[in-house]
Design a protein around this motif. Structure first.
Motif, short mmCIF file in Angstrom:
data_model
loop_
_atom_site.label_atom_id
_atom_site.label_comp_id
_atom_site.label_asym_id
_atom_site.label_seq_id
_atom_site.Cartn_x
_atom_site.Cartn_y
_atom_site.Cartn_z
N PRO A 97 0.79 -1.22 0.00
CA PRO A 97 0.00 0.00 0.00
C PRO A 97 0.82 1.27 0.00
N PRO A 98 1.67 1.53 -1.01
CA PRO A 98 2.55 2.70 -0.96
C PRO A 98 1.81 4.01 -1.07
N VAL A 99 0.58 4.02 -1.65
CA VAL A 99 -0.10 5.29 -1.84
C VAL A 99 -0.39 5.98 -0.51
N THR A 145 -2.96 6.72 -9.69
CA THR A 145 -3.32 5.65 -8.77
C THR A 145 -4.54 6.02 -7.93
N VAL A 146 -4.56 7.22 -7.40
CA VAL A 146 -5.65 7.61 -6.51
C VAL A 146 -6.97 7.76 -7.28
N ILE A 147 -6.94 8.41 -8.42
CA ILE A 147 -8.20 8.62 -9.15
C ILE A 147 -8.80 7.30 -9.62
N PHE A 148 -7.99 6.48 -10.30
CA PHE A 148 -8.56 5.23 -10.82
C PHE A 148 -8.73 4.17 -9.74
N GLY A 149 -7.99 4.31 -8.64
CA GLY A 149 -8.18 3.37 -7.54
C GLY A 149 -9.30 3.75 -6.61
N VAL A 178 -2.33 12.07 2.60
CA VAL A 178 -2.75 11.69 1.25
C VAL A 178 -3.98 12.50 0.84
N VAL A 179 -4.93 12.64 1.75
CA VAL A 179 -6.13 13.43 1.47
C VAL A 179 -5.76 14.88 1.17
N VAL A 180 -4.88 15.44 1.99
CA VAL A 180 -4.47 16.83 1.80
C VAL A 180 -3.76 16.99 0.46
N ARG A 181 -2.88 16.06 0.14
CA ARG A 181 -2.14 16.14 -1.12
C ARG A 181 -3.09 16.07 -2.32
N PHE A 182 -4.05 15.16 -2.25
CA PHE A 182 -5.02 15.03 -3.35
C PHE A 182 -5.79 16.34 -3.54
#
Length: 644
Positions: free
Chosen positions: A3-5, A30-34, A160-164
Motif C-alpha cells: 500500500p505505498p499510496v 493511482t488515486v483517481i482510478f483506484g 494523502v487526502v491533503v495532497r489530493f
C-alpha cells in the motif's frame, strides 16, 4: 503490491526528463482510478468498495464467479479523470494516449521512473478478472468495473487526502455524477490533443485550430469543423461519433482552450470547451433531439414491476424476498431487482419508490404506481374473488392524477418539501412513462373462463388499456415505454399450485395453449400501440417484446448458465405446498417456503416471478432497443424512430 499510496511522499513534481511521469502524475493516476472505480460484484450493495480500499485494507481477493458481468467504457473513465482534474495544473495531467497505455499496462519502464512504488492499473484491476473488451466491435471497455461517485476515504492517511485536494483543487471527494458522465463514446484508441486559438477581426472573435496535434501527426481538422447540416449531424450521431457542431477554422491568434479528439476509420469524436464559440443551431437541435435526459419515470403495472406498493398497502413481503441484492425484503416479488430497476439504472435515475409507501419516500425522480396482482380491467366480483389486487390500472391512473395535482399545488405554495422531494412541474411532460401490465388479466380469465372465452375477452381488456394511455397523454405524458406480457404458459406456478385441465406442452414443457393466448394478447397490443401513434400527436410510443426475450431465455436456459427452465427457487411443494417465505407446522415439524441455495442459477424465483439474474438478462436486451418494435434504445426513447 503493498500500500505505498498511503505513504507520505513529497508533492513536488519529479525533475526527471520530460518523457518520465512526475511523482504527482503517478500519485493522481493511482488515486483517481483506484478511488473512484471498483470491482462490480454480484450482490454488493452501494456504496461499492473501491479498488484502492481493497488493496489498502487487504480485503480477500474476489473470484470470477462473483463478478457482475458489466462493462465500463474506457472513454467514460478517461472523462472522469479529466473532470476530476478540471481545476488542476496542466503539469499534473497525463495526456490521453498515455492513459490508454496505463490501462493496458503498456507504459515503458523509463516513463515510470526508478523506484516506482505506486500500484499500476493491473494491480488494482487484474486482467484475468477485468479484461479489456469491445462493445459493438467499436467501443473499448473494461469488464466488471463500476464508477463510485461518493467513495469512502476513511482508510486514507490525512497527508494523502491533503495532497489530493491540493493537486486537484477540490475540497471534497464527491462527484457530481451527471457532470462526470461522458455523453458520447470514443470509437477508437487514437487520441489527439489540439490547441485552439483566438483572433479578432473588426472586434469579433474567431476561433481556430492548427492542423497538427500534440502527437506530431498530421490530422485533417476540416473534418472536425466542417459545416454540418441537420442531416449530416444526425448521420454522424448514428455512426457513434460526437459532433462539435460548426466552428470557423483559422490559423492565428492566442491560445484559448484545448480540444480532445478521438479518431476512427470513418468518424471523429471531440470534447471541446472554448469560451464564446459560435454554434450552428440547426446541428445542435439535431443532436439534442437524439439524446434523452429523462428527469423522472412514472410506472404503472403489476408485480412484475412493483417496488413496494402492495407491500405497503396490504402486508410486507417476507424474507427471503430481496436477499440477493437488497439483503432484506424490498417490496419486490424477487430475490433482487425487477426489470424496472435496471431501466432506472440505465437512465441514471434512482430506483423508483412506490407511491403507496409513505415511509421516508422521495419522489423527486418519479413514482411507481404498480402493485402486485393488479389488472388492466377494473376489479369486479370475478377478479376480486380470484385474489387479484383492487388497485387496477384505472385506480393507478387516479393516483397519478392526484399526485400530479398535489405536486403542482405544493410547488405553487413554495413548499420546501416539494423542492426537495417532489418532481419539478415541468418534469411531468419530460418524464418516461413505463407500463407493464396485462398478465393478471389473462390469469383471471383463465381461472374463470374457457380458453376460447379468454381469447374473446382480449379486445375489451386492451380498449381499457388505450383509455389509460390517453388519460396519461391528457396529463402531459409524451414518452411511453410499453412492455407486452410474457409466456404465461411457462410459469412453474401452473404446474405446482394451479394445474390446468389441459397438459399439452411445447418443446420446453410450457403450456402451449396458455402461451397462444399471451401471443394473441401481444399481437393485439402491438396493433393498438401503432394506432395510438397516429392518434396521439407528439408522442413516442415504444412497444417492447418482453415475451420474446423471456421465451428465448427459457429455451436456452442451460446455454446462459441457468438450470431447468421450469424450476423455481423459493417455496415448498410436495406433501405440503407453501408460497415463498411462508411457514407452517406439519405433523409437529416446521415447514418453510425457503430459497434454493443459488438463485442466480434459476429463472423463476417463486413460480410466478423471475429471479434477479433472469430479470438482469432480460433487461440487458430491453434497454438496447433490440426488443423495441421501432428499434429505439431506451436512452433515445424520447424521439421518434425513422422506422416508425
Amino acid at each position: 503490491m503493498g500500500p505505498p499510496v498511503n505513504a507520505a511522499t513529497p508533492s513536488t513534481a519529479s525533475s526527471a526528463g520530460e518523457d518520465m511521469l512526475t511523482n504527482d502524475q503517478r500519485f493522481l493516476l493511482t488515486v483517481i482510478f483506484g478511488l473512484y472505480f471498483g470491482p462490480h460484484l454480484q450482490g454488493e450493495r452501494p456504496p461499492h468498495k473501491s479498488a484502492l480500499q481493497r488493496v489498502l485494507e487487504r480485503l480477500p481477493r474476489y473470484t470470477q464467479d462473483r463478478l457482475a458481468g458489466s462493462k465500463l467504457m474506457v472513454a467514460q473513465m478517461i472523462h472522469v479523470y479529466y473532470y476530476i482534474l478540471r481545476k488542476a495544473s496542466q503539469s499534473v495531467i497525463v495526456a490521453p494516449p498515455l492513459l490508454l497505455k496505463f490501462f493496458r499496462d503498456a507504459l515503458p519502464p523509463r516513463m515510470l521512473g526508478p523506484g516506482f512504488n505506486y500500484p499500476l492499473f493491473i494491480d488494482l484491476f487484474p486482467t484475468d478478472l477485468h479484461p479489456c473488451s469491445r462493445v459493438e466491435e467499436r467501443f473499448m471497455a473494461i469488464d466488471n468495473i463500476v464508477l463510485i461517485d461518493n467513495p469512502s476515504t476513511s482508510y486514507l492517511r490525512e497527508e494523502v487526502v491533503v495532497r489530493f485536494k491540493n493537486l486537484t483543487g477540490l475540497q471534497e471527494f464527491v462527484l457530481e455524477k451527471d457532470a462526470a458522465k461522458l455523453p458520447i463514446y470514443v470509437t477508437d484508441e487514437v487520441f489527439y490533443q489540439l490547441i485552439a486559438r483566438e483572433e479578432r477581426s473588426e472586434g469579433q472573435p474567431h476561433f481556430s485550430v492548427p492542423r497538427c496535434g500534440s502527437h506530431g501527426r498530421q490530422c485533417n481538422i476540416s473534418m472536425a469543423f466542417s459545416p454540418l447540416d441537420t442531416t449530416g449531424a444526425t448521420a454522424a450521431w448514428s455512426a457513434g461519433a460526437g459532433v462539435v457542431w460548426n466552428a470557423e477554422v483559422e490559423l492565428a491568434g492566442s491560445i484559448t482552450g484545448r480540444v480532445t479528439l478521438a479518431e476512427s476509420e470513418d468518424s471523429y469524436l471531440f470534447n471541446v470547451s472554448l469560451p464564446g464559440i459560435r454554434i450552428d443551431q440547426s446541428a445542435r437541435r439535431a443532436l439534442q433531439s437524439r439524446a434523452c435526459e429523462f428527469p423522472a419515470i412514472y410506472n404503472f403495472g403489476d408485480s412484475n414491476s412493483d417496488t413496494g406498493g402492495k407491500s405497503a398497502a396490504f402486508h410486507r413481503l417476507l424474507p427471503p424476498n430481496g436477499d440477493t441484492f437488497f439483503g432484506r425484503p424490498s417490496g419486490r416479488y424477487c430475490d433482487g431487482k425487477v426489470i424496472l430497476d435496471f431501466i432506472a439504472e440505465k437512465l441514471g435515475l434512482p430506483y423508483l419508490s412506490a407511491y403507496l409507501d409513505s415511509m421516508g419516500t422521495n419522489f423527486r425522480h418519479g413514482a411507481n404506481f404498480a402493485t402486485g396482482g393488479s389488472t388492466i380491467q377494473p376489479v369486479d366480483t370475478r377478479i376480486f374473488e380470484g385474489g387479484f389486487s383492487p388497485i387496477s390500472l384505472d385506480i393507478q391512473l387516479s393516483q397519478f392524477e392526484q399526485f400530479k395535482a398535489r405536486t403542482l399545488e405544493l410547488h405553487a405554495g413554495k413548499s420546501d418539501y416539494a423542492k426537495s422531494s417532489l418532481p419539478r412541474p415541468e418534469d411531468f411532460s419530460k418524464a418516461l412513462y413505463t407500463m407493464d401490465i396485462g398478465q393478471n388479466d389473462l390469469h383471471a380469465t383463465l381461472k374463470s373462463m374457457t380458453e376460447k372465452q379468454a381469447l374473446a375477452s382480449i379486445p375489451n381488456i386492451l380498449n381499457k388499456f388505450a383509455v389509460a394511455v390517453e388519460r396519461l397523454y391528457q396529463q402531459g405524458a409524451r414518452a411511453f415505454w410499453i412492455h407486452n406480457t410474457g409466456p404465461i404458459g411457462c410459469l412453474p406456478h401452473y404446474f405446482v399450485f394451479d394445474p390446468p385441465e389441459s397438459n399439452a406442452t411445447d418443446k420446453n414443457g410450457c403450456l402451449a395453449s396458455y402461451n397462444k393466448i399471451a401471443q394473441e394478447f401481444n399481437m393485439q397490443l402491438k396493433t393498438l400501440v401503432s394506432k395510438l401513434r397516429l392518434r396521439l400527436v407528439g408522442t413516442t410510443l415504444n412497444y417492447i417484446d418482453i415475451y420474446s426475450a423471456k421465451y428465448t431465455l427459457i429455451s436456452e436456459a442451460q446455454k446462459h448458465g441457468f438450470g431447468g427452465p421450469l424450476e423455481y427457487c423459493c417455496g415448498h411443494d410436495g406433501d405440503y405446498t407453501l408460497y415463498c417465505g411462508q411457514k407452517a407446522i406439519v405433523n409437529g415439524t416446521e415447514v418453510v417456503g425457503d430459497s434454493c441455495s443459488d438463485p442466480s442459477k434459476v429463472i423463476s424465483w417463486d413460480g410466478v416471478h423471475y429471479s434477479h439474474a433472469a430479470n438482469q438478462w432480460v433487461a440487458n436486451r430491453v434497454v438496447d432497443g433490440s426488443l423495441s418494435d421501432v428499434q429505439v434504445p431506451l436512452t433515445e426513447s424520447c424521439r421518434e424512430s425513422i422506422h416508425s
